[in-house]
Write a protein that holds these residues in place. Sequence first.
Motif, mmCIF file in Angstrom:
data_model
loop_
_atom_site.group_PDB
_atom_site.id
_atom_site.type_symbol
_atom_site.label_atom_id
_atom_site.label_comp_id
_atom_site.label_asym_id
_atom_site.label_seq_id
_atom_site.Cartn_x
_atom_site.Cartn_y
_atom_site.Cartn_z
ATOM 1 N N ASP A 117 -2.400 5.911 3.444
ATOM 2 C CA ASP A 117 -1.975 4.571 3.062
ATOM 3 C C ASP A 117 -3.116 3.858 2.358
ATOM 4 O OD1 ASP A 117 0.514 4.928 4.221
ATOM 5 O OD2 ASP A 117 -0.176 4.234 6.182
ATOM 6 N N PHE A 118 -2.758 3.072 1.373
ATOM 7 C CA PHE A 118 -3.764 2.282 0.661
ATOM 8 C C PHE A 118 -3.235 0.871 0.511
ATOM 9 C CE2 PHE A 118 -5.781 0.561 -3.171
ATOM 10 C CZ PHE A 118 -7.123 0.751 -2.845
ATOM 11 N N ASP A 119 -4.037 -0.093 0.859
ATOM 12 C CA ASP A 119 -3.637 -1.491 0.784
ATOM 13 C C ASP A 119 -3.953 -2.042 -0.604
ATOM 14 O OD1 ASP A 119 -2.928 -4.075 1.168
ATOM 15 O OD2 ASP A 119 -4.419 -4.531 2.713
ATOM 16 N N TRP A 120 -2.944 -2.078 -1.446
ATOM 17 C CA TRP A 120 -3.122 -2.624 -2.780
ATOM 18 C C TRP A 120 -3.161 -4.153 -2.760
ATOM 19 C CZ3 TRP A 120 -4.533 -0.017 -6.991
ATOM 20 C CH2 TRP A 120 -4.284 1.360 -7.064
ATOM 21 N N GLU A 121 -2.869 -4.727 -1.611
ATOM 22 C CA GLU A 121 -2.800 -6.184 -1.468
ATOM 23 C C GLU A 121 -1.829 -6.752 -2.513
ATOM 24 O OE1 GLU A 121 -6.705 -7.848 0.418
ATOM 25 O OE2 GLU A 121 -7.291 -6.587 -1.300
ATOM 26 N N GLU A 122 -2.273 -7.692 -3.316
ATOM 27 C CA GLU A 122 -1.367 -8.335 -4.277
ATOM 28 C C GLU A 122 -1.475 -7.714 -5.674
ATOM 29 O OE1 GLU A 122 0.841 -10.586 -3.271
ATOM 30 O OE2 GLU A 122 0.025 -10.328 -1.254
ATOM 31 N N ASP A 123 -2.008 -6.510 -5.776
ATOM 32 C CA ASP A 123 -2.228 -5.897 -7.084
ATOM 33 C C ASP A 123 -0.910 -5.675 -7.818
ATOM 34 O OD1 ASP A 123 -4.253 -4.408 -8.895
ATOM 35 O OD2 ASP A 123 -2.584 -2.998 -8.680
#
Length: 634
Positions: A117-123
């Motif tokens: 999993d990778f947290d792209w946040e608001e990208d």
Amino acid sequence: MERNITVLKGKPYPLGMTVTGKRECNLAAVLQGKEECGVVLYPKDGSDQIRIPFGNENKVGNIYCMKLSGIRVRNFAYNFYAGEEIITDPYAKQILGNEKWGEKVDPELCAEDLSEDFDWEEDTPLMTPLCDSIIYQLHVRGFTKHPSSRVKKKGTFAGIAEKIPYLKTLGITAVELMPAYEFTELESAKRSVFGMAEAKNRYMELPAESKPPRINYWGFKKGYYFAPKASYSSTKSPSLEFKCMVKALHESGIEVIMQFYFPKEIRQGFILEVLKYWVYEYHIDGVHLLGDSIPTTLVATYPLLSNTKLFYYGFNCHEIYGSSDVPAYKNLACYQDDFLYDMRRYLKGDEDMLGAVLAQLKKNPAQTGVVNYIANYEGFTLADLVCYERKHNEANGEEDRDGNPYNASWNCGVEGKSKKKTIEALRAKQMRNAMMLLLFAQGTPMIVAGDEFGHSKDGNNNSWCQDNEVNWLNWNQTRTNKEFLDFVKAAITLRRSHPILHKPDELTMMDFIACGFPDLSWHDREAWRLSIDRISREAGVMYCGCYAKVDRQMDDDFFYIAYNMHWEEKELALPQLKGGLHWEKVMDSADASTASDGEILEKKIMVPARSIQILKSFGKPVKEGKKVEGITAF
């Protein structure tokens, strides 16, 4: 290590290995032939490999598939097999066995799944319009490998992220990465051929005599297209490091464009799968397609890619859009050498080039953009363009037979390095001329990394096999060539600050808003009249700021760009501005300074030999009807 693995019915898509649960995965592969085929599992604890056949009951078309239950995927690497042949999964998300740059790959490469999993946040996609874009092409390894880069993670994706402050200061809006997917760089020597007749087939390879293996530094070859290159990562997770780089660049307003080279044997459906994957999984903003047999219409009309910049030699716009439709987001752009050769010939003073140059400065089609460049990874660097007239590729081991023999270059009087101040001054001016030709054309400019501070390859125009300081950027030059770097920064800032210098649509050369001036006009010794003949090498180009809004509120300024590539000084007439406005010089290739000198210019300008000057309107427009020096302002 697990041995109680259960084989269940699988799904044919997605191809490759897909983790479907904690102890479960799906395998699907296109395997043709009559031999038994299946998967080879390599336990990471060093125990014996496990072979599991697919069986014909797990076949859909030419796709074999099965689900494995009771397996911790992270404990295994894998390959497919067909008879005695071991096949590395072309859909593998990470490749093992090629983690160290330049080392012989032995044994066979294998794949593993490191789904995380990778947290792209608001990208989200930046979708910078092509008209506002300034592209910076770089090689991941060469960009920061040199000790002078002063980054911690040299030659890696993380190294690029460390250079973000520099990229922001330079003013670029996108990085274009040369092949950064997995490929085996150590290979048998091959001789590349490039000539004008092969303009659309740049990467022909001919067998050479038996020679020691060499580095394919550029990476234009068949690769493992779903996996970021492991040796470009400073960690054991190239996927994670690549995503962190993209995210950091996006946070700084910089897009990521990937080059993909597909040789003829790569199937068109596979190409589409590759592009979809990188856009969705890695959030890349654009793709530069290289090679033949690219399904451009299929790619350009695929909905998932409609917000992705797509660059190629050319597109069939009639098939993609019809005869008159204009896309809401212009994401297609033609990436050709036409601009490069026209501008280089003009730069060195060839005759009969002015008409072609003016057309290139104006070119900006409605349905596709154009990417302009005056140097590329192949051919001379910008610094070598003004120092060499012939290629010097002896270090490549091909007896200087490789590389394009024609570069449309001029050495300013001496081949190679020179200590003569007059020649060095001329070369510096020619480099400023080249950057101004590039940055003040209406198309999207592309700058090759290092050209902004004078990186030289000592005349090597085909450095595909040079993993050394020929290709590694020497960042000390940002100080020794600071004057030129500052000039480039100022030119980029000027372009970006004034929308009239980079319009989204092609200029018409008509006064269609009835302001008294056309959006674009050409001038000579007489204003509004330009003579183009074989010996013409000078012209004045005026941009009317009334046709572009700054911050969507106020009209932009007027600009007059005076071009003179003749070896003698030339006089050009200045169009008269309406009351309250006058011309002042803001940039001059004959002078590295970039500030207005405050001199008011009225009816004419004397343009020194081989130089370009930019004038801008200054002053406050006088209200309608007020007299100014006997002239009524409107």
